[in-house]
Write an enzyme that holds these catalytic residues in place. Sequence first.
Site, PDB file in Angstrom:
ATOM      1  N   ARG A 100       0.367  -1.161  -0.371  1.00  0.00           N
ATOM      2  CA  ARG A 100       0.106  -0.027   0.242  1.00  0.00           C
ATOM      3  C   ARG A 100       0.781   1.153  -0.030  1.00  0.00           C
ATOM      4  NH1 ARG A 100      -3.322   1.688  -3.021  1.00  0.00           N
ATOM      5  NH2 ARG A 100      -4.080   0.327  -2.748  1.00  0.00           N
ATOM      6  N   LYS A 135       1.323  25.327  -2.321  1.00  0.00           N
ATOM      7  CA  LYS A 135       0.017  24.149  -2.347  1.00  0.00           C
ATOM      8  C   LYS A 135       0.187  22.709  -2.318  1.00  0.00           C
ATOM      9  CE  LYS A 135      -2.846  28.508  -3.508  1.00  0.00           C
ATOM     10  NZ  LYS A 135      -3.508  28.774  -4.666  1.00  0.00           N
ATOM     11  N   LYS A 167       3.060  39.608  -1.268  1.00  0.00           N
ATOM     12  CA  LYS A 167       1.279  39.493  -1.574  1.00  0.00           C
ATOM     13  C   LYS A 167       1.252  40.113  -0.233  1.00  0.00           C
ATOM     14  CE  LYS A 167       0.500  35.127  -1.460  1.00  0.00           C
ATOM     15  NZ  LYS A 167       0.461  34.569  -3.131  1.00  0.00           N
ATOM     16  N   GLU A 197       2.976  40.391  -5.887  1.00  0.00           N
ATOM     17  CA  GLU A 197       1.688  39.977  -6.229  1.00  0.00           C
ATOM     18  C   GLU A 197       1.310  41.667  -6.408  1.00  0.00           C
ATOM     19  OE1 GLU A 197      -1.009  37.136  -4.737  1.00  0.00           O
ATOM     20  OE2 GLU A 197      -1.849  39.034  -3.833  1.00  0.00           O
ATOM     21  N   ASP A 218      -1.961  38.708 -10.329  1.00  0.00           N
ATOM     22  CA  ASP A 218      -2.659  37.566  -9.987  1.00  0.00           C
ATOM     23  C   ASP A 218      -4.435  37.293 -10.098  1.00  0.00           C
ATOM     24  OD1 ASP A 218      -3.449  35.510  -7.768  1.00  0.00           O
ATOM     25  OD2 ASP A 218      -4.861  37.347  -6.439  1.00  0.00           O
TER      26      ASP A 218
END
Length: 282
Positions: A100, A135, A167, A197, A218
């Site tokens: 697995r 992410k 950001k 950004e 963005d």
Amino acid sequence: MAPPLNPFDVDRFLRAALREDAPLGDRTSEVLGLCGRARGSFTSRQEGVLCGLFLAQRTFELLDPSASFVTQAKDGDLLSPGAAFARVEGSLPALLLGERLALNLLQRLSGIATLTRACVEEVAGTGARILDTRKTTPGLRALEKYAVRTGGGRNHRMGLSDGILIKDNHLAGFASLGEAVRRARERAGHLLKVEVEVRNLSEFQEAVEAGADLILLDNMPLTEMAEAVRRRPPGLLLEASGGMRPGRLRAAAETGVDFISVGALTHSAPALDLALEVEPLP
């Protein structure tokens, strides 16, 4: 392509994963009294890009030092449905214990590599390059970003320590975006680039005038993205981000941006359907 982890880190990671799955061993194999040697054959049930073979091999070697692992393909190869790509031979309990984990890793990484390959092919000929993001699954970042490279994409930052990306949430303590960029430009070492950004052309112009090295567009409409490309000074690199996914990438690439970052590569890639069939040896 070189593996993303050194051998010590690979073993540490795999031992922890095996401990998570079988902290007290494989109860089923134990109560059935399984023993002897067996052979397992890995096959693909769908088309996709293979990734993670070295992890599957090492999983079985840790469980049975006498195990042999023979590959019929390599990371980055395109598999067709029904294609056999590896064979493992070792003790039957070891093969069942590692089955697995080996499949989970192969399916996850191959799924990322497959989605990346599709994105890279969609923008082929435009000059735009596909990037991943942060992410990623906690603890699996190095492996997932390796899968992106295997699929033909490029890595953005490995982590927050690798570069400066200003950001919207970083701007809370500043009167303007330009002020934040200038502060970063003054304090960053000469080897660190400053990326910022922006959400519209007004912020884009402010970032340009403040001396940003790269600008991330963005969630910007394609028309504004194209206008930003037209306005940029020589040498300024542009990255498109936000809602980027297969089917939309070509249009974004044709605006003339240099990079397109796709969070879906690592947070939404479907696993590639792979199988391991085990049979006992005489």
